[in-house]
Enzyme design. Structure first.
Site, PDB file in Angstrom:
ATOM      1  N   ASP A  10     -67.224 -30.916  39.361  1.00 32.70           N
ATOM      2  CA  ASP A  10     -66.488 -31.884  40.171  1.00 32.70           C
ATOM      3  C   ASP A  10     -66.897 -33.258  39.641  1.00 32.70           C
ATOM      4  OD1 ASP A  10     -65.278 -32.347  43.297  1.00 32.70           O
ATOM      5  OD2 ASP A  10     -66.475 -33.967  42.433  1.00 32.70           O
ATOM      6  N   GLU A  38     -57.840 -34.318  42.001  1.00 32.79           N
ATOM      7  CA  GLU A  38     -58.325 -34.166  43.379  1.00 32.79           C
ATOM      8  C   GLU A  38     -58.606 -35.542  43.992  1.00 32.79           C
ATOM      9  OE1 GLU A  38     -61.138 -30.945  45.468  1.00 32.79           O
ATOM     10  OE2 GLU A  38     -62.270 -32.413  44.336  1.00 32.79           O
ATOM     11  N   HIS A  46     -70.954 -30.016  42.590  1.00 35.95           N
ATOM     12  CA  HIS A  46     -70.464 -31.177  43.336  1.00 35.95           C
ATOM     13  C   HIS A  46     -71.677 -32.046  43.659  1.00 35.95           C
ATOM     14  CE1 HIS A  46     -68.936 -33.329  46.884  1.00 35.95           C
ATOM     15  NE2 HIS A  46     -67.718 -32.916  46.597  1.00 35.95           N
ATOM     16  N   GLU A  84     -68.786 -24.411  42.318  1.00 37.13           N
ATOM     17  CA  GLU A  84     -68.485 -25.837  42.217  1.00 37.13           C
ATOM     18  C   GLU A  84     -69.785 -26.621  42.106  1.00 37.13           C
ATOM     19  OE1 GLU A  84     -66.212 -27.432  45.478  1.00 37.13           O
ATOM     20  OE2 GLU A  84     -65.865 -29.308  44.393  1.00 37.13           O
ATOM     21  N   HIS A 111     -62.521 -29.924  38.856  1.00 33.34           N
ATOM     22  CA  HIS A 111     -61.991 -30.806  39.900  1.00 33.34           C
ATOM     23  C   HIS A 111     -61.998 -32.240  39.375  1.00 33.34           C
ATOM     24  CE1 HIS A 111     -62.708 -28.033  43.607  1.00 33.34           C
ATOM     25  NE2 HIS A 111     -61.635 -27.714  42.906  1.00 33.34           N
TER      26      HIS A 111
END
Lengths: 125, 334
Positions: B177, B305, B147, B145, B269
């Site tokens: 993300d 999300e 992020h 991920e 995401h």
């Protein structure tokens, strides 16, 4: 918001030794109890000494200082834990302002901590 | 909509943390809601949230989950796994322990029918390289991920990109993300810190430092610099620490930068914290982001999300319904 759910509604109960409080993990996932600490518990503005508080989850009970030594014990995200307080009796049916601060260190974010303080007016069940 | 080619929509149950944590809906009831409200077909879960006993998954749970997903016409998209290196806060796991911990979670992903596992950068490239044979054997793709505060060229991400280039396996990938492609701090965060009564001077300092240039060699540096400045200005640590999220949830990567790693993207995401009166996400340019993934030929899932449950008690199910309307409109499917 976790801040509104740390103390469970209806979660204050009188016990033979004092009282117990139903609390929830202030995070979206389960955490090992080694990453959880109870920073403060207050009743009607008065702090309860840490030595008078025991923490119960999964039917097992520890002193607050012992939690850090139990990375194998999980507090599942949907489960209640209970703070058992001795030495302070609360009358059944009486109302109290209860405040608890739960400190978590999510194990996948080094150095990060989150303190969540929840305060509720509760009647002793 | 689900049978159209291209990027496919879904939900992560993380969006429904308010409904789940409050015990309003069980895991099974949330899955039923996802089907009923047509906010699948992709379903992502966080192992440590959905499954008692995780990182292990019992055969009984796995069979119940697979049957329910199939009955509801949903598809497992991604299992969120965690790099819990600090189960003991003062003593991190060894690499061997972390490898075993990750391996157990990949076995859980395979049991549950997930084609992708989201992992976290704290795992480290070496543990992931050693995990690759398990992932290949079980047909579970490993997605790092990306992020906030990370971006595609942050130093930690580059270490994975170099390892990926050497290993050259389709089982190694990335999961953007969209909080990493924000253009502004979400108004949901600002409303929250004002409700908590944080001083305006501190909030202005967050906003001022958030737009300063980022250093890819030190993605976490802004939090340290912010803490130093806020402490020098006399703000207490309890208030300062509430503001860390502004730097850890939102960073400013230009949407087209995702094209650099597009062939390695295995899941997305679709992060958001808020929707405005026009159904747009303030501070995340979905109208620019989604076309980049269409242009790049991405055909996997994007989980909607909603993370606004950090800041409000509103319904995540309704937020995700609105988010699907927005994404379908941008993708020309409405």
């Amino acid at each position: 918001m976790f801040v509104t759910r740390v103390i469970t509604d209806g979660g204050l109960k009188g016990t033979r030794a004092g009282f117990s409080l139903d609390i929830r993990v202030p995070w979206y996932r389960s955490l090992p109890v080694s990453t959880v600490s109870i920073a403060e518990l207050k009743v009607d503005g008065q702090a309860i000494p840490a030595d008078d508080i025991r923490f119960e989850v999964n039917g097992k009970t520890w002193g607050l200082e012992e939690l850090r030594s139990h990375p194998e014990e999980w507090w599942f995200v949907l489960d209640s834990a209970f703070l058992h307080v001795s030495g302070k009796k609360l009358e059944p049916g009486s109302e109290h302002n209860v405040s608890v601060t739960v400190d978590i260190k999510p194990p996948y974010i080094p150095g990060f901590f989150r303190m969540t303080e929840c305060t509720k007016q509760l009647k002793v069940e | 909509m689900s049978n159209k080619k291209g990027l496919r929509l879904g939900s992560t149950l993380f969006s429904f943390t308010n409904e789940y944590h409050s015990r309003q809906y069980s895991l099974d009831q949330l899955l039923e809601q996802v089907a009923k409200r047509n906010i699948g077909p992709g379903v992502e879960i966080v192992g440590f949230s959905a499954i008692r006993g995780f990182p292990h998954t019992s055969d009984e749970f796995a069979s119940h989950f697979r049957n329910l997903i199939a009955k509801l016409g949903l598809e497992p998209s991604c299992l969120g796994i965690n790099a819990d290196v600090y189960l003991r806060p003062d003593q991190p796991m060894t690499a061997d322990e972390s490898l075993a911990y990750h391996r157990t979670q990949i076995e859980s992903a395979a049991k549950l029918g997930f084609p992708v596992a989201r992992y976290q950068f704290l795992a480290g490239p070496e543990v992931i390289r050693r995990l690759l044979p398990t992932a290949e054997r079980l047909s579970v793709k490993l997605g790092l991920e990306i992020h906030a505060p990370h971006k595609v060229d942050s130093v930690e991400v580059m270490q994975y990109r170099e390892m990926y280039a050497k290993e050259n396996s389709p089982y190694l990938g990335f999961i953007p993300d969209f909080g990493a492609s924000a253009t502004a701090i979400s108004p949901a965060f600002l409303r929250y810190v004002r409700k908590l009564g944080l001083p305006e001077g501190l909030i202005s300092l967050v906003q001022e430092m958030w737009v300063e240039p980022d250093n890819p060699k030190n993605p976490h540096g802004k939090i340290e610099a912010f803490t130093a400045r806020a402490e020098a200005e006399g703000f207490p640590l309890v208030q300062i620490s509430e503001c860390f999220m502004a730097f850890g949830l939102f960073s400013r990567q230009e949407p087209r930068r995702w094209l650099e790693i597009m062939p390695q993207i295995v899941h997305i995401h679709g992060k958001f914290h808020d929707l405005d009166e026009n159904g747009e996400v303030p501070g995340v340019p979905y109208d620019q982001l989604l076309p980049v993934f269409v242009e790049g030929g991405y055909t996997g899932f994007m989980s909607s999300e909603w993370e606004g449950h950090f800041f409000s008690d509103e319904s995540g199910l309704e937020k995700v319904e609105a988010h699907h309307r927005l994404c379908n409109r941008i993708l020309g499917r409405s």
